[in-house]
Design a protein around this motif. Structure first.
Motif, PDB file in Angstrom:
ATOM      1  N   ARG A   1       0.827  -1.218   0.000  1.00  0.00           N
ATOM      2  CA  ARG A   1       0.000   0.000   0.000  1.00  0.00           C
ATOM      3  C   ARG A   1       0.863   1.271   0.000  1.00  0.00           C
ATOM      4  O   ARG A   1       0.409   2.341  -0.440  1.00  0.00           O
ATOM      5  N   GLN A   2       2.096   1.166   0.449  1.00  0.00           N
ATOM      6  CA  GLN A   2       2.928   2.360   0.615  1.00  0.00           C
ATOM      7  C   GLN A   2       3.766   2.700  -0.612  1.00  0.00           C
ATOM      8  O   GLN A   2       4.412   3.741  -0.635  1.00  0.00           O
ATOM      9  N   PHE A   3       3.789   1.816  -1.632  1.00  0.00           N
ATOM     10  CA  PHE A   3       4.650   2.057  -2.796  1.00  0.00           C
ATOM     11  C   PHE A   3       3.883   2.754  -3.921  1.00  0.00           C
ATOM     12  O   PHE A   3       2.827   2.267  -4.353  1.00  0.00           O
ATOM     13  N   PRO A   4       4.407   3.860  -4.448  1.00  0.00           N
ATOM     14  CA  PRO A   4       3.738   4.523  -5.571  1.00  0.00           C
ATOM     15  C   PRO A   4       3.778   3.709  -6.861  1.00  0.00           C
ATOM     16  O   PRO A   4       2.915   3.883  -7.728  1.00  0.00           O
ATOM     17  N   GLY A   5       4.763   2.820  -7.036  1.00  0.00           N
ATOM     18  CA  GLY A   5       4.883   2.054  -8.271  1.00  0.00           C
ATOM     19  C   GLY A   5       3.913   0.886  -8.340  1.00  0.00           C
ATOM     20  O   GLY A   5       3.738   0.145  -7.371  1.00  0.00           O
ATOM     21  N   ALA A   6       3.277   0.716  -9.518  1.00  0.00           N
ATOM     22  CA  ALA A   6       2.295  -0.365  -9.680  1.00  0.00           C
ATOM     23  C   ALA A   6       2.953  -1.737  -9.632  1.00  0.00           C
ATOM     24  O   ALA A   6       2.363  -2.695  -9.111  1.00  0.00           O
ATOM     25  N   GLY A   7       4.172  -1.859 -10.173  1.00  0.00           N
ATOM     26  CA  GLY A   7       4.853  -3.152 -10.195  1.00  0.00           C
ATOM     27  C   GLY A   7       5.062  -3.736  -8.816  1.00  0.00           C
ATOM     28  O   GLY A   7       4.627  -4.871  -8.532  1.00  0.00           O
ATOM     29  N   PRO A   8       5.728  -3.031  -7.880  1.00  0.00           N
ATOM     30  CA  PRO A   8       5.895  -3.586  -6.540  1.00  0.00           C
ATOM     31  C   PRO A   8       4.589  -3.732  -5.780  1.00  0.00           C
ATOM     32  O   PRO A   8       4.462  -4.630  -4.933  1.00  0.00           O
ATOM     33  N   ARG A   9       3.599  -2.879  -6.073  1.00  0.00           N
ATOM     34  CA  ARG A   9       2.307  -3.027  -5.396  1.00  0.00           C
ATOM     35  C   ARG A   9       1.661  -4.373  -5.739  1.00  0.00           C
ATOM     36  O   ARG A   9       1.160  -5.077  -4.869  1.00  0.00           O
ATOM     37  N   VAL A  10       1.672  -4.723  -7.033  1.00  0.00           N
ATOM     38  CA  VAL A  10       1.084  -5.999  -7.464  1.00  0.00           C
ATOM     39  C   VAL A  10       1.871  -7.181  -6.893  1.00  0.00           C
ATOM     40  O   VAL A  10       1.306  -8.166  -6.433  1.00  0.00           O
ATOM     41  N   ALA A  11       3.212  -7.073  -6.910  1.00  0.00           N
ATOM     42  CA  ALA A  11       4.049  -8.152  -6.380  1.00  0.00           C
ATOM     43  C   ALA A  11       3.779  -8.375  -4.897  1.00  0.00           C
ATOM     44  O   ALA A  11       3.680  -9.520  -4.421  1.00  0.00           O
TER      45      ALA A  11
END
Length: 517
Positions: free
Chosen positions: A122-132
């Motif tokens: 929830r804290q990451f602005p990037g979609a890639g790490p959010r999905v991971a």
């Protein structure tokens, strides 16, 4: 007549982009720093979130398909194991204490990992790490559920598995794994990813799961072995994610290097201290042993981990500085841990025992430089005393390390005859540590670790008794009160394995099953 044009089917890479990065958007009426307040909290600099690479390119529909197939196969085996009294196929009832240790000490950590990855994502602005992070969060809660379901069959027949969640939050030695994850989830999102995603999942996970799962297979526990194999493909993804985290952060900005190196040093040591329980299990609790703790460490950390850190050297990362200390401890760790549990067996949630002669011979062969010299005489003396009716139980409470919360049982690196002890004075209080590394971790974040919930301190303060207990009352028994607080029954759930209810029931049931065949 015009023919309807068919839409071009998306390739794997394009499909992944549409179903992950394509769902992201740029906020229009809220500031990015308000939406992601922790992204700058730790000093990590990220310039381009699109540089994040997911080597699996897994989408949610594919994820559910793969997991559903694994669930179908797993539960078919779990059901068959339960219906055919599979618990009687294990080597002997001592093995069941390994199951108790796993359920109370490890399975709740899977749930904490689920919460931690959900929060970090929830804290990451990037979609890639959010999905991971989302997918790993789902993996972790699945692991918790399948472990609980697989081991629940033992709860029908044996003691000590009845309230694993309650015990995890209260029993003294379980504060070691609990404090490890509490420490991680109260860190910032990047530190959590390095702590769990890299240091634990990539560097140390084989030292946790391979011994437990292979030990289960070796000792006839097909249910535990199956959930281990069912989680293995997930663990492969987790290890890849952990490595990607490190490379992504280090490639973004040179200023990230010293921060990441400090985290790797810290969390490799914190994870290693948790694995003390695994070392003890491998060398002492498995009736049929697969390999020694020392061998496992040499294969999975010194060889595999050594190759990993050589690969990371191009980023400036070096081998964790605790590796030298661990190399000196690997001949002693499991023996010192088991000796401590044998002493405090009256307050544990599993049984303890002295190894048989052939088991001591195995230990002597695996530890030729330490076992016969330092540990066999002690174990043989305890056996002699137990035979005379003098089975020793330590009724005092040990001093705990402020950082890792393990009793001060470890010896000085290079001198197994002297207890390692360090201390720090901070704000008019004195704090104790089991090693230079735990002391250094404390000194870097003292305000965090002075809040540690240390079981021994809490017992002495009267906070680990059932509500309404009067410690000043006549005939007050503090051990009985603490066990009641733990929801453990004295003698049934702990003490010596010989003559225990678990041993008697197992032998009786197995005898009946053999006769019926």
């Amino acid at each position: 007549m015009d023919m309807q044009a068919t839409k071009k089917k998306l390739g794997l890479k394009e499909r992944y982009q549409v179903m992950t990065r394509g769902l992201d958007w740029t906020p229009s009426y809220q500031k990015m720093e308000d939406i992601y307040p922790y992204v700058a909290y730790e000093g990590i600099k990220i310039h381009d979130w699109d540089k994040w690479e997911d080597p699996f390119r897994l989408t949610m529909d594919a994820y559910w398909k793969y997991q559903a197939e694994k669930e179908r196969k797993l539960y078919a085996i779990i059901d068959a194991y339960a219906q055919n009294n599979g618990h009687l196929s294990v080597t002997d009832a001592r093995y069941i204490n390994t199951v108790k240790l796993f359920l109370t000490g490890v399975s709740p950590l899977e749930y904490m990992a689920h919460r931690g990855f959900a929060h970090a994502g929830r804290q990451f602005p990037g979609a890639g790490p959010r999905v991971a992070c989302l997918m790993q969060s789902l993996d972790e809660i699945r692991h918790a559920q399948t472990q609980i379901h697989a081991l629940s069959n033992y709860n029908k027949h044996y003691n000590g598995l009845h309230e694993f969640r309650h015990m995890h939050d209260r029993v003294w030695y379980l504060s070691v794994p609990k404090s490890f994850f509490d420490d991680a989830v109260t860190a910032g999102p990047f530190e959590f990813m390095v702590a769990i995603g890299f240091s634990f999942e990539y560097v140390l996970t084989n030292l946790l799961f391979v011994p437990f799962v292979s030990g289960a297979a070796y000792n006839g526990d097909m249910s535990t072995m199956t959930f281990g194999f069912s989680a293995q493909s997930d663990e492969a993804r987790h290890m890849t994610l952990g490595l990607e985290v490190i490379k992504f952060i280090l490639e973004q900005d040179p200023a990230n290097l010293p921060i990441v190196q400090r985290w790797i040093d810290k969390w490799t040591w914190r994870g290693y201290r948790v694995l003390t329980l695994v070392a003890m299990m491998m060398d002492y609790m498995l009736p049929k042993r697969t390999m020694s703790w020392k061998e496992a460490w040499e294969v999975y950390f010194e060889e595999n981990g050594g190759a990993l850190f050589k690969d990371l050297a191009r980023y400036g990362i070096t081998m964790p500085k605790c590796a030298e200390t661990i190399a000196l401890e690997k001949d002693h760790l499991s023996h010192q841990a088991w000796g401590t549990f044998y002493n405090y067996g009256a307050a544990a949630a599993f049984h303890t025992w002295v190894p048989e002669k052939d088991e001591m011979d195995w230990l002597a062969a695996k530890y030729p430089e330490s076992f016969d010299k330092y540990y066999r005489p002690r174990l043989e003396y305890w056996r002699e005393q137990a035979a005379k009716g003098n089975r020793f139980y330590n009724k005092t409470l040990p001093m705990l390390c402020q950082t890792c919360q393990i009793p001060m049982l470890f010896t000085e690196p290079g001198d197994p005859t002297k207890i390692c002890y360090r201390e720090v004075d901070y704000k008019d209080n004195k704090y104790h540590f089991c090693s230079d590394h735990c002391k250094e971790i404390f000194e870097h974040e003292p305000e965090k670790y002075i809040q540690s919930w240390l079981p021994v301190h809490q017992i002495y303060q009267g906070n680990c008794f059932p509500e309404g207990t009067d410690p000043t009352g006549e005939g007050f028994d503090p051990l009985a009160a603490v066990l009641q607080y733990y929801h453990l029954e004295f003698g049934r759930d702990n003490l010596d394995f010989e003559g225990s209810e678990d041993q008697k029931n197992f032998d009786t049931w197995r005898g009946m099953a053999t006769k019926n065949v």
